[in-house]
Enzyme design. Structure first.
Site, mmCIF file in Angstrom:
data_model
loop_
_atom_site.group_PDB
_atom_site.id
_atom_site.type_symbol
_atom_site.label_atom_id
_atom_site.label_comp_id
_atom_site.label_asym_id
_atom_site.label_seq_id
_atom_site.Cartn_x
_atom_site.Cartn_y
_atom_site.Cartn_z
ATOM 1 N N CYS A 62 -1.983 8.633 3.139
ATOM 2 C CA CYS A 62 -2.002 8.218 1.730
ATOM 3 C C CYS A 62 -3.366 8.433 1.106
ATOM 4 O O CYS A 62 -3.468 8.733 -0.085
ATOM 5 C CB CYS A 62 -1.613 6.747 1.628
ATOM 6 S SG CYS A 62 0.070 6.383 2.155
ATOM 7 N N GLU A 95 0.889 -1.172 0.000
ATOM 8 C CA GLU A 95 0.000 0.000 0.000
ATOM 9 C C GLU A 95 0.917 1.210 0.000
ATOM 10 O O GLU A 95 1.578 1.490 0.989
ATOM 11 C CB GLU A 95 -0.917 -0.027 1.221
ATOM 12 C CG GLU A 95 -2.048 0.988 1.146
ATOM 13 C CD GLU A 95 -1.706 2.303 1.845
ATOM 14 O OE1 GLU A 95 -1.312 3.254 1.120
ATOM 15 O OE2 GLU A 95 -1.820 2.377 3.071
#
Length: 482
Positions: free
Chosen positions: A287, A253
Site C-alpha cells: 500500500c 488502513e
C-alpha cells in the site's frame, strides 16, 4: 421469498427442535505462486467455531486485562525470541504461500521482533495516566483496554501486518482474533503458535480460518469489541459498515497510490534509486509503495533514463535463491489484472519504457515496468496498481506537481526529492495530502512513528503511542474529597 414459519402452539413443553445439521468445515489449499502448483491444505473453521473462538478470547481477556505491564512485557519479549529463533522457517512459509523472497521474509520477521520489543519497552509509558489540572481536585486520563479486537489482515506482509496490531494491542491489555487472507493460512497459524510458544494465556490470540463472507457475523458477535482491517477500499467499506451497524470502533488502513514529487534541484541518480526502491518494495505489492512519480519538466528526460535503468536492476528470479530481488506476484489472477491495467494505459497513450509483457513461464511473474506520458483517464494514473509498475507523470513546476499528487482519492504515503531540505520539509509537512510524507527517502512503517492515511486510504493510526491508544477506552477520572 421464503415465508415465515407459523407461530408454535403455546403448549410445547415436551416438543424438541429438530437438530441442526453440522456445518461442513471449509478446506483451504494454498498455491505456490512461483510454480502454480498446489501447496499445503488446512481445515478451516465453521462460523460457529469462529464465534466460539471469539468467546474463548473474550474470557481470556477478562484475566489478561488485570495483568501488569511487566508481566505482559516479559511475554512479549519471549515472542520476539521465538520469532528470531524460527526466522528461517517463517520466511520459507511466506515464500511458499505468497512468493516473498527469503531475504525479504527474514527481514520481515526481524521487524516483527523489533516491534514486539518496542512495545514491551514502551507500552507502560505510552499508556501512563495523564494528570489534568482542574484547580485542586484530583483528575486524570487513563487508558483501559476495550476487549477482543478482530483483525482482518492481508497477504502482502503476512507477519508484519499482524504484529503491527497485535503487539500494541496485547500490551494494552486486549485480546485478539485474527482473520487472515485466505491464501496465507499457514502464516496465520504460525503467528498463533508464536504467542502460544511464548507463554501467552490460552486463547488470548487466536486465528480463525474463515471465508470473507463470515466476517460480518463475527464483527456482530458480542464477544468482539472492535475491528481493524488492512486491505482494499471495498473491504474497508464492508468492515466499517458492519462495525458501524453495531457501534464498534474500527481502524482502517486501505489502498494507496503514493506520489513522489521529483523537483528540478534533485540529485537525479539518487532520486531514481530511491524511487525504484519505493516502487519495488515487496514486488510492488505494498500500500505504501511509490506508484506515481511526478517529475517537473526540466528534469523529466534525465529522470526517465535513470529511473528506467534502476528499475531494470530488479531482475526476476527464484524467491528461494539468495540475491533474488524480484520474485513472483502473489497469484496469476492478480498478475493478469495488473497487466490489464498496463495494456489499457498504453492503449490510451502511455509509453512503455521497459517491461509491460507477461513472461512465458509458469507462475505469477511480471517484470519491472515503467510507463511514461501517463495522464488522467489511464488506470496507471487513476487506480492503485498493486505490482511492479511505475507511472511517470510530468508537471510544469512545483505547484502543479503538488496539485497532481493531491488529486487522488488516496492519501497514504508520499515523498519529495530535492537537495533543498527546507523546501522538501515544507512540502512534506504542509502541502502533500497523506498520512506520511518522507523527504529523500522511501516511505516505510516503523513502530516508533504513527502509520495510517487520509481520504480513501483509511482512518486511525497504528504504531507509536497513537496506535496503542486506538483500542483503549480513553477515560476521564475525577476524585473529589469525601
Amino acid at each position: 421469498m421464503q415465508q415465515k414459519a407459523e407461530a408454535p402452539e403455546r403448549d410445547q413443553s415436551h416438543a424438541r427442535e429438530p437438530e441442526k445439521a453440522p456445518q461442513e468445515k471449509p478446506r483451504i489449499t494454498t498455491t505456490d505462486p512461483t510454480t502454480g502448483r498446489p501447496g499445503k491444505s488446512y481445515d478451516g473453521h465453521t462460523a460457529e467455531e469462529a464465534r466460539a473462538i471469539a468467546g474463548a478470547a473474550q474470557r481470556a481477556f477478562e484475566s489478561w486485562r488485570r495483568t501488569s505491564f511487566a508481566e505482559r512485557a516479559a511475554l512479549m519479549r519471549r515472542a520476539a525470541e521465538v520469532l528470531r529463533r524460527r526466522r528461517d522457517e517463517f520466511a520459507a512459509l511466506m515464500t511458499e504461500e505468497m512468493g516473498k523472497t527469503l531475504k525479504d521474509g527474514r527481514d520481515e520477521v526481524e521487524k516483527c521482533a523489533f516491534n514486539c520489543e518496542h512495545f514491551a519497552d514502551n507500552a507502560e509509558r505510552y499508556l501512563a495516566r495523564e494528570p489534568v489540572d482542574l484547580g485542586g481536585q484530583k483528575a486524570f486520563v487513563t487508558y483501559n483496554p476495550l476487549g477482543v479486537v478482530l483483525a482482518v489482515m492481508p497477504w502482502n506482509f503476512p507477519f508484519w501486518q499482524v504484529f503491527r496490531f497485535a503487539a500494541p494491542g496485547l500490551m494494552a491489555g486486549n485480546a485478539a482474533v485474527l482473520k487472515h487472507a485466505s491464501n496465507v493460512p499457514g502464516c496465520a497459524l504460525a503467528i498463533e503458535s508464536v504467542f502460544r510458544e511464548a507463554g501467552f494465556p490460552e486463547n488470548l490470540f487466536r486465528a480463525v480460518l474463515i471465508p470473507g463472507r463470515e466476517v460480518r457475523g463475527l464483527i456482530e458477535d458480542p464477544a468482539i469489541a472492535a475491528a481493524t482491517l488492512t486491505g482494499s477500499v471495498e473491504a474497508g467499506r464492508q468492515v466499517a459498515t458492519a462495525a458501524g451497524s453495531v457501534l464498534k470502533k474500527t481502524v482502517l488502513e486501505l489502498g494507496g497510490s503514493d506520489a513522489y514529487v521529483v523537483l528540478e534541484d534533485a540529485d537525479i541518480e539518487k532520486a531514481a534509486k530511491i524511487c525504484a526502491a519505493a516502487r519495488m518494495v515487496n514486488a510492488g505489492q505494498s500500500c505504501i509503495a511509490g506508484k506515481r512519480f511526478i517529475v517537473v519538466k526540466p528534469v523529466r528526460e534525465a529522470f526517465e533514463r535513470a529511473f528506467t535503468e534502476a528499475m531494470r536492476a530488479y531482475e526476476m528470479g527464484d524467491p528461494r535463491e539468495e540475491g533474488t530481488k524480484l520474485g513472483p506476484l502473489q497469484a496469476v489472477a492478480a498478475r493478469d489484472e495488473i497487466h490489464k491495467q498496463v495494456e489499457e494505459s498504453i492503449a490510451n497513450g502511455a509509453r512503455c519504457l521497459t517491461g509491460g509483457e507477461v513472461p512465458d513461464r509458469v507462475g505469477a511473474w511480471y517484470p519491472p515496468t515503467v510507463l511514461t506520458d501517463v495522464r488522467p483517464g489511464m488506470p496507471a494514473y487513476d487506480e492503485e496498481v498493486f505490482g511492479p509498475v511505475a507511472a511517470i507523470i510530468e508537471a510544469a513546476d512545483e505547484g502543479e506537481a503538488i496539485r497532481i499528487a493531491n488529486a487522488s482519492r488516496f492519501g497514504l504515503g508520499s515523498g519529495v526529492l530535492t537537495r533543498d531540505l527546507a523546501r522538501g520539509e515544507r512540502i512534506a509537512a504542509e502541502e502533500l495530502e497523506a498520512g506520511m510524507s518522507f523527504v529523500n527517502a522511501n516511505v516505510r512503517s516503523d513502530p516508533r512513528m504513527p502509520f495510517g492515511g487520509v481520504k480513501e486510504s483509511g482512518y486511525g493510526r497504528e504504531c507509536s503511542h497513537f496506535g496503542i491508544r486506538e483500542f483503549t477506552n480513553v477515560k476521564s477520572v475525577l476524585v473529589a474529597p469525601a
